[in-house]
Design a protein around this motif. Structure first.
Motif, PDB file in Angstrom:
ATOM      1  N   LYS A  28      -2.880 -30.062  15.202  1.00 41.41           N
ATOM      2  CA  LYS A  28      -3.955 -29.874  15.692  1.00 41.41           C
ATOM      3  C   LYS A  28      -4.326 -28.339  15.919  1.00 41.41           C
ATOM      4  O   LYS A  28      -3.264 -27.339  15.874  1.00 41.41           O
ATOM      5  N   THR A 188       0.220 -27.098  12.325  1.00 40.53           N
ATOM      6  CA  THR A 188      -0.190 -26.817  13.981  1.00 40.53           C
ATOM      7  C   THR A 188      -0.692 -25.280  14.338  1.00 40.53           C
ATOM      8  O   THR A 188       0.156 -24.584  14.089  1.00 40.53           O
ATOM      9  N   ASP A 204      -9.364 -28.471  18.764  1.00 38.60           N
ATOM     10  CA  ASP A 204      -9.019 -29.936  19.024  1.00 38.60           C
ATOM     11  C   ASP A 204      -8.812 -29.778  20.703  1.00 38.60           C
ATOM     12  O   ASP A 204      -9.307 -30.677  21.458  1.00 38.60           O
ATOM     13  N   GLU A 219      -8.592 -31.769  26.056  1.00 42.58           N
ATOM     14  CA  GLU A 219      -9.343 -31.740  25.063  1.00 42.58           C
ATOM     15  C   GLU A 219     -10.521 -30.885  24.839  1.00 42.58           C
ATOM     16  O   GLU A 219     -11.137 -30.522  26.204  1.00 42.58           O
TER      17      GLU A 219
END
Length: 252
Positions: A28, A188, A204, A219
């Motif tokens: 993410k 990542t 994200d 988030e």
């Protein structure tokens, strides 16, 4: 996975990081936001072992980062700092080739050259790959250094203000590239951003630091909130939604 536990750092009486702890989600994009001096860049440097902390530990794939040999760590984590200065007379392609040093040292293989070419294509630098770095614009140089990081092909990519010196077109291109690295390559990515709208559009997760502490970590949709952002930046920010993306207006 990268995890930081109770990280502290101070210079004299100035506490830069104060018992910071969190986990970064694999595959993410996590953006670090906050005002100048909040500790964002310091945290990146400590994670990558460019800077030592005063307390706490950094875990990379369940192993203390201090236990990695330099070569092995460079195969796990790549970092692009705000300022990059290489005084050698290098072409773009030669600079990008440095990203393969942790794997082949100074004897690049065919697979290394393929990764270099792939990184150059990724950053849209093919037309200037034989140009010398010192002859490029600031934005072109930044993209070349980004390509070097892409060529390093690490699972964890740390970027400290990578949009510096980039115009709008290449800023968007860079963020789209990072999005592809996460979505298609499973990277990542931890990135320090000052432009909250880039963080909103491409992240994200967002981590907000203030006074050396993590004040929010959630988030993206939960951080791009008028009350949250006012607490982080001390500024009234109006949020509107365009194509299901939240856009921040801080010119009120």
């Amino acid at each position: 996975m990268i995890e930081v536990k109770d990280i502290t750092k101070q210079y004299g009486n100035n506490v830069v990081l104060d018992n910071v702890g969190m986990q970064f989600h694999k595959g993410k994009i996590t953006s670090l936001i906050g005002s100048n001096g909040a500790g964002k860049s310091t945290l990146l440097s400590i994670i990558s072992r460019l800077l030592s902390q005063d307390g706490g530990i950094v875990m990379v794939d369940e192993k203390n980062v201090t236990e990695y040999k330099n070569k092995m760590l460079a195969q796990r984590i790549s970092i692009l700092k705000q300022s990059n200065h290489i005084r050698l007379k290098l072409t773009v392609k030669e600079l990008v080739s440095f990203g393969r040093f942790p794997y082949s040292q100074d004897k690049l293989t065919d697979s290394d050259y393929k990764m270099v070419d792939r990184a150059i294509q990724f950053m849209d630098l093919k037309d200037i790959e034989n140009s010398y770095i010192d002859e490029l614009s600031g934005g072109q140089k930044q993209r070349a250094y980004m390509a070097m990081v892409v060529a390093q092909d690490t699972e964890y990519v740390l970027l400290d203000e990578p949009l510096n010196n980039l115009d709008m077109k290449h800023s968007v291109q860079t963020m789209k590239t990072l999005r592809r690295l996460a979505d298609e390559w499973g990277k990542t990515i931890i990135i320090v951003l000052h432009d909250i709208n880039f963080a909103s559009h491409y992240s994200d997760y967002i981590v907000a630091l203030k006074g050396g502490k993590i004040v929010y970590h959630d988030e993206t949709a939960n951080i791009i909130n008028e009350k949250v952002l006012k607490d982080v930046f001390g500024l009234r920010i109006t949020i509107c939604e365009i194509d299901k993306k939240r856009i921040c207006n801080y010119f009120n």
